[in-house]
Structures are given as C-alpha cells and as structure tokens.
Design an enzyme around this catalytic site. Structure first.
Site, mmCIF file in Angstrom:
data_model
loop_
_atom_site.group_PDB
_atom_site.id
_atom_site.type_symbol
_atom_site.label_atom_id
_atom_site.label_comp_id
_atom_site.label_asym_id
_atom_site.label_seq_id
_atom_site.Cartn_x
_atom_site.Cartn_y
_atom_site.Cartn_z
ATOM 1 N N LYS A 219 25.805 57.940 -14.546
ATOM 2 C CA LYS A 219 24.483 57.374 -14.250
ATOM 3 C C LYS A 219 23.804 58.074 -13.074
ATOM 4 O O LYS A 219 24.432 58.813 -12.324
ATOM 5 C CB LYS A 219 24.614 55.868 -14.021
ATOM 6 C CG LYS A 219 24.784 55.143 -15.368
ATOM 7 C CD LYS A 219 24.691 53.647 -15.276
ATOM 8 C CE LYS A 219 24.781 53.073 -16.696
ATOM 9 N NZ LYS A 219 25.028 51.632 -16.696
ATOM 10 N N ARG A 253 33.506 51.102 -18.779
ATOM 11 C CA ARG A 253 32.747 51.698 -19.893
ATOM 12 C C ARG A 253 32.444 53.143 -19.528
ATOM 13 O O ARG A 253 31.829 53.402 -18.500
ATOM 14 C CB ARG A 253 31.463 50.897 -20.104
ATOM 15 C CG ARG A 253 30.602 51.360 -21.265
ATOM 16 C CD ARG A 253 29.356 50.490 -21.380
ATOM 17 N NE ARG A 253 28.540 50.868 -22.511
ATOM 18 C CZ ARG A 253 27.663 51.859 -22.524
ATOM 19 N NH1 ARG A 253 27.475 52.578 -21.433
ATOM 20 N NH2 ARG A 253 26.975 52.136 -23.617
HETATM 21 N N1 HH2 Z 1 24.989 50.936 -19.633
HETATM 22 C C1 HH2 Z 1 24.329 51.503 -20.667
HETATM 23 C C2 HH2 Z 1 24.359 50.916 -21.936
HETATM 24 N N2 HH2 Z 1 25.061 49.783 -22.158
HETATM 25 N N3 HH2 Z 1 26.490 48.089 -21.374
HETATM 26 C C3 HH2 Z 1 27.170 47.495 -20.375
HETATM 27 N N4 HH2 Z 1 27.904 46.398 -20.589
HETATM 28 N N5 HH2 Z 1 27.156 48.025 -19.095
HETATM 29 C C4 HH2 Z 1 26.440 49.146 -18.801
HETATM 30 O O1 HH2 Z 1 26.426 49.561 -17.622
HETATM 31 C C5 HH2 Z 1 25.714 49.789 -19.858
HETATM 32 C C6 HH2 Z 1 25.756 49.213 -21.149
HETATM 33 C C7 HH2 Z 1 23.565 52.757 -20.447
HETATM 34 O O2 HH2 Z 1 24.356 53.879 -20.744
HETATM 35 P P1 HH2 Z 1 24.362 54.697 -22.130
HETATM 36 O O3 HH2 Z 1 24.756 53.823 -23.276
HETATM 37 O O4 HH2 Z 1 25.179 55.896 -21.972
HETATM 38 O O5 HH2 Z 1 22.882 55.211 -22.276
HETATM 39 P P2 HH2 Z 1 21.665 54.758 -23.166
HETATM 40 O O6 HH2 Z 1 21.311 53.354 -22.794
HETATM 41 O O7 HH2 Z 1 20.598 55.763 -22.797
HETATM 42 O O8 HH2 Z 1 22.078 54.847 -24.612
#
Ligand code: HH2
Length: 273
Positions: A219, A253
C-alpha cells in the site's frame, strides 16, 4: 477458533490470505489475472506457497476507483470461486455487493470480505443465512473520494467505535462470534500518519476480542516510507505485517504469499522457543 463454512481454524498460528484480484484496475495486480487460466495458476501458486485463504475480488477499491457493475463483478469472480472452492480450498470473496455475496456463497465461498462492513441493505442477512465467516473492515467514506479531506481527532477511537458497532450488528443479525473478523482498513480514508498510529496501537483493536486481519501489502504508506514503486514494496510490507502480528493480528492479507509465509515461519519459531 475461526469458522469459515466447513473450514475450522484454531488461530494458534497466523493465517495468510492471498490476494487474487480479477480486475483491470487494482492498484498492484490489476489486469494480470483477467483470464481464467492466469487466475487459477496464481491461486495454485499461492496455495503451494502456503496461503490459507484465497481472497477473490472483482472490484478495485483503490482510492479513486470507479464502481464496477454487478454483472461484470459476477462474471469476473463466480466461475473462479467455483473452480478454486471445488478443490476444497477456503475461498473468500472481496465484495460489498450482497448479490455478489449470495452468488459467491452458492459457488462455494467460505468467507465474505467486505470493505463496507455489511452496511449495504440486505448484506447482514445474506451472511447470517449461510455458515460463512465475514471480515468487517473500517473505511471512512467511499473509495472514489475517501482520500480527500481526511481528518480524525483520534483515528483509533473512531475505528474502534465503528468496528464494535458493526460486530454488534453482525451478532444481532445472527452471525456467531466465531465467524467474525475485524480489520482497521489500512489506507481506506487514512493518511500515512493515521495508518502508522493504527498499526502502533493495534493492540487496542485486538482487545475488542475478535480476530484482527490486516491488509498493508504494497500500500501507499509502504511506498511513502520506502520511496518504492508498488512492485518493490515486498520487504516494507513484510516489516509492517510482522509489526501487526507482533501486536496481535491473526490474519495477514498479502499479494506476496511466499515471502510473507517465510517471514511468519521465522517469527513463529521465535515465539515457540
Ligand atoms: N485492502 C484492499 C482490498 N480489500 N480487504 C480487507 N479486509 N483489508 C484490506 O486492507 C483490503 C481489503 C485493497 O487492496 P487490493 O485488493 O490489492 O487493491 P484493489 O482494491 O485496488 O483491488
């Protein structure tokens, strides 16, 4: 004990949730796993590397992301969830849409990971009606605008109040305690300083009594601290993950399962000794 459908986790060790984003625009892996084969290969690799749960998402929640249509989200995630869950793997669906939750549960998902913490109409009832677990995450605002004009008097106090309220709503709807996970939502309506305070004071979130999940992987806070681009934030992300685990986090995660699992093996060995 954490119950994800028929998968029972005693939580005597930290669980690793591997991220599988089937989106064109996710901040770190957007566009990489859009074909079924690439996504399945990536899921298999993450499992070989030691992932406990595969978190399948079809809508980016990165700051400024545009919402995805329901049909599109369903088309992206459901066939994949069916195929991964059919192998007996615990699959979580990263969605805030109750229709997607229902279809994902029917396809075999054992957990709902909701960045909106089941605040959408019918979301609580949808999860309560199935034996699945839920991850309730704190987010201030909406992804499209959440990083604009961010301010808190005490970010930890706000996050605690929110998570207690959402966990109580979940329990009142009939979701048993052993199916509830909470997550402070790093980067969701938070500046670097807020994320650092939340991480430093994570024991206060852990003290709420639910297993705590953390998503710090790659992040922007890691980028701000290291000066690295998204793909080069693995070491920084692992340092943050271990800091969270040392403060009581039970689920990490991550996009980088192999490196995170290795780091946790060393960490656990030191704890046991
Ligand atoms: N962060 C993201 C998405 N889902 N779920 C939980 N429980 N906690 C988190 O910190 C979290 C999450 C954002 O990351 P990512 O899925 O890699 O990116 P994007 O939202 O751009 O798909």
């Amino acid at each position: 004990m954490l119950t994800l459908g028929r998968h029972l986790f005693p939580l005597d060790r930290v669980l690793v949730m591997g991220v599988l984003n089937v989106t064109p625009d996710s901040f770190s892996d957007g566009g990489r796993y859009l074909t079924g084969t690439a996504a399945l290969d990536h899921a298999r690799n993450m499992l070989d590397d030691g992932a406990d749960i595969i978190d399948v998402g079809g809508e980016s929640t990165r700051p400024g992301a545009a919402p995805t249509s329901e049909r599109e989200e369903l088309e992206r995630v459901i066939p994949l969830i069916e195929r991964i869950a059919a192998r007996g793997v615990p699959v979580s669906v990263d969605t805030r849409n109750p229709a997607v939750m229902r279809a994902a549960i029917a396809a075999g998902a054992a957990m709902v990971n909701d960045v909106f913490a089941l605040r959408a109409p019918d979301a609580l009832e949808t999860v309560a009606a199935a034996p699945v677990a839920v991850c309730l995450m704190h987010m201030k605002g909406e992804p499209a605008t959440m990083q604009q004009n961010v301010s808190y008097t005490d970010v930890v106090a706000d996050v605690k109040i929110f998570l207690v309220e959402r966990a109580s709503a979940a329990e009142a709807a009939g979701i048993a305690r052993d199916r509830i996970v909470i997550d402070p939502g790093f980067g969701f309506g938070k500046k670097v300083e807020h994320n650092l305070v939340l991480l430093r004071r994570l024991p206060e979130i852990v003290a709420l009594g639910f297993p705590v999940a953390v998503g710090l992987s790659r992040k922007s806070t890691i980028g701000a601290l290291t000066g690295r681009e998204v793909g080069e934030r693995v070491a920084g992300s692992i340092a943050a993950a271990l800091a969270a685990v040392a403060r009581g986090a039970k689920i990490v995660r991550t996009h980088d399962v192999r490196e995170t699992v290795d780091a946790l093996k060393v960490w656990h060995a030191l704890q046991d000794g």
